[in-house]
Design a protein around this motif. Structure first.
Motif, PDB file in Angstrom:
ATOM      1  N   PHE A 174      23.556 -11.031   1.956  1.00  0.00           N
ATOM      2  CA  PHE A 174      22.255 -11.669   1.771  1.00  0.00           C
ATOM      3  C   PHE A 174      21.306 -10.671   1.144  1.00  0.00           C
ATOM      4  O   PHE A 174      21.219  -9.519   1.577  1.00  0.00           O
ATOM      5  N   GLN A 175      20.584 -11.105   0.115  1.00  0.00           N
ATOM      6  CA  GLN A 175      19.599 -10.239  -0.532  1.00  0.00           C
ATOM      7  C   GLN A 175      18.252 -10.420   0.158  1.00  0.00           C
ATOM      8  O   GLN A 175      17.727 -11.543   0.228  1.00  0.00           O
ATOM      9  N   ALA A 176      17.693  -9.326   0.669  1.00  0.00           N
ATOM     10  CA  ALA A 176      16.411  -9.390   1.368  1.00  0.00           C
ATOM     11  C   ALA A 176      15.370 -10.074   0.483  1.00  0.00           C
ATOM     12  O   ALA A 176      15.277  -9.804  -0.713  1.00  0.00           O
ATOM     13  N   GLN A 177      14.582 -10.968   1.087  1.00  0.00           N
ATOM     14  CA  GLN A 177      13.609 -11.732   0.309  1.00  0.00           C
ATOM     15  C   GLN A 177      12.553 -12.318   1.226  1.00  0.00           C
ATOM     16  O   GLN A 177      12.727 -12.419   2.434  1.00  0.00           O
ATOM     17  N   THR A 178      11.429 -12.696   0.610  1.00  0.00           N
ATOM     18  CA  THR A 178      10.402 -13.447   1.322  1.00  0.00           C
ATOM     19  C   THR A 178      10.556 -14.919   0.953  1.00  0.00           C
ATOM     20  O   THR A 178      10.780 -15.255  -0.201  1.00  0.00           O
ATOM     21  N   ILE A 179      10.447 -15.775   1.954  1.00  0.00           N
ATOM     22  CA  ILE A 179      10.726 -17.201   1.773  1.00  0.00           C
ATOM     23  C   ILE A 179       9.544 -18.010   2.292  1.00  0.00           C
ATOM     24  O   ILE A 179       9.172 -17.890   3.475  1.00  0.00           O
ATOM     25  N   ASN A 180       8.946 -18.819   1.437  1.00  0.00           N
ATOM     26  CA  ASN A 180       7.915 -19.748   1.876  1.00  0.00           C
ATOM     27  C   ASN A 180       8.611 -20.971   2.458  1.00  0.00           C
ATOM     28  O   ASN A 180       9.070 -21.854   1.730  1.00  0.00           O
ATOM     29  N   VAL A 181       8.693 -21.035   3.780  1.00  0.00           N
ATOM     30  CA  VAL A 181       9.495 -22.074   4.415  1.00  0.00           C
ATOM     31  C   VAL A 181       8.912 -23.467   4.202  1.00  0.00           C
ATOM     32  O   VAL A 181       9.630 -24.465   4.311  1.00  0.00           O
ATOM     33  N   LEU A 182       7.626 -23.565   3.875  1.00  0.00           N
ATOM     34  CA  LEU A 182       7.027 -24.881   3.664  1.00  0.00           C
ATOM     35  C   LEU A 182       7.499 -25.528   2.364  1.00  0.00           C
ATOM     36  O   LEU A 182       7.192 -26.697   2.111  1.00  0.00           O
ATOM     37  N   GLU A 183       8.248 -24.792   1.541  1.00  0.00           N
ATOM     38  CA  GLU A 183       8.843 -25.397   0.357  1.00  0.00           C
ATOM     39  C   GLU A 183      10.106 -26.188   0.694  1.00  0.00           C
ATOM     40  O   GLU A 183      10.610 -26.940  -0.138  1.00  0.00           O
ATOM     41  N   TYR A 184      10.619 -26.018   1.914  1.00  0.00           N
ATOM     42  CA  TYR A 184      11.911 -26.592   2.262  1.00  0.00           C
ATOM     43  C   TYR A 184      11.754 -27.595   3.396  1.00  0.00           C
ATOM     44  O   TYR A 184      12.163 -27.361   4.528  1.00  0.00           O
ATOM     45  N   VAL A 185      11.119 -28.714   3.065  1.00  0.00           N
ATOM     46  CA  VAL A 185      10.897 -29.796   4.019  1.00  0.00           C
ATOM     47  C   VAL A 185      11.463 -31.089   3.436  1.00  0.00           C
ATOM     48  O   VAL A 185      11.861 -31.146   2.268  1.00  0.00           O
ATOM     49  N   ASN A 186      11.511 -32.127   4.271  1.00  0.00           N
ATOM     50  CA  ASN A 186      11.940 -33.465   3.828  1.00  0.00           C
ATOM     51  C   ASN A 186      13.320 -33.445   3.174  1.00  0.00           C
ATOM     52  O   ASN A 186      13.537 -34.018   2.106  1.00  0.00           O
TER      53      ASN A 186
END
Length: 278
Positions: free
Chosen positions: A70-82
């Motif tokens: 896994f490549q370390a990263q920042t993830i905006n979790v609100l992009e992954y809904v519905n």
């Protein structure tokens, strides 16, 4: 067998090693780790994910942790809904049981509130020992794809300090105490169909369009025009067929065909029927 007696030893060694690698590859499983989110009342919630590991032994054992690619990263979790999800890991994996999964979070998680302000998210336990999630009855079988879907609950994971007031240090307003539900499943969805005429010999792409970054799976039709894709995750796909040959003189040209909105569900093969490329 007489032929093998006269091969040089070096050649025999190469053949043996090659066969061994092929057998190993055939016995591998595939492991996917995905992240999705339930909506929350913020503009952005960004997780600083540094490492992902799985534990292969009893929970009481400190050994048995295996680092995933896994490549370390920042993830905006609100992009992954519905129904959308982020693919974090997709790797070949030795068949066997997985007991736990652990996410190691870095210090750069934060949220953007409805006021447009940035607030750092402190993670008391996650930054040191990682966020550990126990798994029940997760066993990878040979030549199967297994998916671990991490369902992140924003509303329950972000805790506002009761004594914080406007004007205080923004870094002290929120704590991140991740609440994550793990959905584990074998991926046994699939689709199949027949391209006509078979002489077009098309390449076939199945593009999962129901996620933010689409997955693409590919195969080719055989001499009879038949094709099948297996081990697909559930979702909505766009299926594209591209002829790789030219129609004989006097016949209509072969054409590419796109079939949108093809639904794939787990434990079922979706039938596309006959698809004309001419």
């Amino acid at each position: 067998m007489k032929f093998l007696r006269y091969l040089p030893l070096a050649a025999l060694a190469v053949m043996t090693a090659s066969c061994s690698k092929d057998n190993d590859a055939n016995q591998q499983s595939k492991l996917e780790v995905r992240l999705m989110d339930a909506p929350g009342d913020y503009s952005r919630v960004v997780l600083d994910v540094r490492q992902i590991e799985v534990h292969l032994q009893d929970a009481s054992s400190p050994d048995g942790w295996q680092l995933l690619p896994f490549q370390a990263q920042t993830i905006n979790v609100l992009e992954y809904v519905n129904g959308k999800s982020a693919l974090l890991v997709s790797t070949d994996f030795e068949p066997g049981d997985i007991r736990e999964i652990r996410l190691l979070l870095g210090p750069d998680s934060y949220l953007i509130g409805r006021d447009g302000q940035r607030y750092d998210l402190k993670t008391p336990s996650g930054q040191s020992s990682g966020v550990k999630l126990k798994l029940d009855n997760v066993s990878l079988q040979e030549r199967e794809t297994y998916q671990l879907l991490l369902d992140f609950d924003v509303a329950r994971s972000i805790v506002e300090r009761g004594n914080w007031k406007p004007g205080n240090d923004k870094k002290e307003r929120y704590l991140l105490k991740p609440v994550i539900r793990v959905v584990a499943q074998d991926l046994r969805g699939g689709l199949r169909g027949t391209a006509t005429p078979a002489a077009a010999m098309p390449q076939v792409l199945a593009i999962r369009s129901s996620i933010t970054v689409p997955d693409t799976f590919s195969t080719a039709a055989d001499a009879s025009g038949s094709f099948q894709l297996s081990n697909l995750p559930s979702g909505t796909y766009r299926v594209e067929l591209f002829p790789t040959t030219t129609a004989p003189t006097g016949q209509a040209a072969y054409r590419s065909v796109v079939q949108p909105n093809v639904t794939v569900t787990n434990d079922k093969v979706t039938e596309l029927g006959s698809i004309r490329l001419q």
